[in-house]
Design an enzyme around this catalytic site. Sequence first.
Site, mmCIF file in Angstrom:
data_model
loop_
_atom_site.group_PDB
_atom_site.id
_atom_site.type_symbol
_atom_site.label_atom_id
_atom_site.label_comp_id
_atom_site.label_asym_id
_atom_site.label_seq_id
_atom_site.Cartn_x
_atom_site.Cartn_y
_atom_site.Cartn_z
ATOM 1 N N ASP A 133 0.846 -1.185 0.000
ATOM 2 C CA ASP A 133 0.000 0.000 0.000
ATOM 3 C C ASP A 133 0.888 1.243 0.000
ATOM 4 O O ASP A 133 1.888 1.300 0.730
ATOM 5 C CB ASP A 133 -0.894 -0.007 1.246
ATOM 6 C CG ASP A 133 -2.016 1.015 1.142
ATOM 7 O OD1 ASP A 133 -2.947 0.772 0.368
ATOM 8 O OD2 ASP A 133 -1.936 2.049 1.833
ATOM 9 N N ILE A 134 0.546 2.225 -0.845
ATOM 10 C CA ILE A 134 1.303 3.482 -0.855
ATOM 11 C C ILE A 134 0.952 4.273 0.399
ATOM 12 O O ILE A 134 -0.229 4.512 0.678
ATOM 13 C CB ILE A 134 0.979 4.301 -2.122
ATOM 14 C CG1 ILE A 134 1.364 3.509 -3.377
ATOM 15 C CG2 ILE A 134 1.721 5.640 -2.100
ATOM 16 C CD1 ILE A 134 0.986 4.190 -4.679
ATOM 17 N N GLU A 192 -4.784 2.411 -4.298
ATOM 18 C CA GLU A 192 -3.330 2.532 -4.181
ATOM 19 C C GLU A 192 -2.722 1.260 -3.612
ATOM 20 O O GLU A 192 -1.605 1.254 -3.116
ATOM 21 C CB GLU A 192 -2.952 3.728 -3.292
ATOM 22 C CG GLU A 192 -3.284 3.595 -1.821
ATOM 23 C CD GLU A 192 -4.708 4.008 -1.458
ATOM 24 O OE1 GLU A 192 -4.959 4.191 -0.266
ATOM 25 O OE2 GLU A 192 -5.564 4.150 -2.358
#
Length: 338
Positions: free
Chosen positions: A202-203, A246
């Site tokens: 996950d960003i 994301e």
Amino acid sequence: MPDTPKILIVDDTPANLLVMESLLEGVGAQLLTATSGQQALSLMLEHEFSLVLLDVQMPDMDGFETATLLRGRKQTRHLPIIFVTAIGKDDGQIARGYEAGAVDYLFKPVNPHILRSKVEIFLELDRQRRLLARKSAELDHKVKELLALKKQLEAANRQLNELSLTDALTGLANRRCFQEALQTEWRRAMRCGQPLTLVMADIDFFKQFNDIYGHVAGDECLVKVAAVARSPLMRPADLAARYGGEEFVLLLPNTDLEGGVCQAEEIRLAVEKLAIVHEGSTIGPHLTMSFGVASVVPRRELDPMDLVCVADKALYTAKERGRNQVDVQGRGAFGSGA
């Protein structure tokens, strides 16, 4: 007219030719004449005939020899030949004529009604033959068109299938593709007794990134991260997919937990090297990612989504511990058989 059938009348006596032409006037065919077998063979090179009316008794080359030569040529092998003869109805001569390739006999003096009747029958057969040839050619053309269309449709279907399994923005596999691959690889790993590893990524603080720099910059960021996520996957069965907005996943068949951690760490460092400025991050000036890794040798009492849940929990732990790091499943996450 190009479609008008042609009849060749062969007789060494010009008067006989005139009589035959007059008897066949209005029969619906173009009439050509020859006074010898040699002349008849020459005309065959220039015209396509539907029927030949061939005199038997001619000097130099008689009707039998002429018919035999016509049967020897590929172009005239199936050309109908009616012998016209005054030698009488001798069985031996008639048999010789059929052996030479005749389809019928007419005896002089020719009965006008029989002549026209037989000629009209063969002209109708020729018309049917030509019609069948045209229809066959049209059918062949249609078959070729259909085969070409089939190939186009197959290519379009393949393209549509690829599009349905591909994330339009990043070019990675989409969630549907990942879920199908997970089911497939789970069954394969269970048959082979091999480990199956999943990395969820996950960003960090991506919402803040979009709020500060806008969604266009956010999309560009996702594309760059996707390229990094794809780069370490060297084996054909390895899969990188966009799981959510994301969020990304790596599906790694025949890979143990240590291998999954190595893959995740490689991507984490590569994202740092992108040095994408992120003023909304609380852990540093640049964009970072967090990772959760889970690995299991599939068993019948487990479900593929168990692997997703454990990897997701590991990702949550990585975020809770400060982000920009890799976390793994806890010991015994899949039960005593893990």
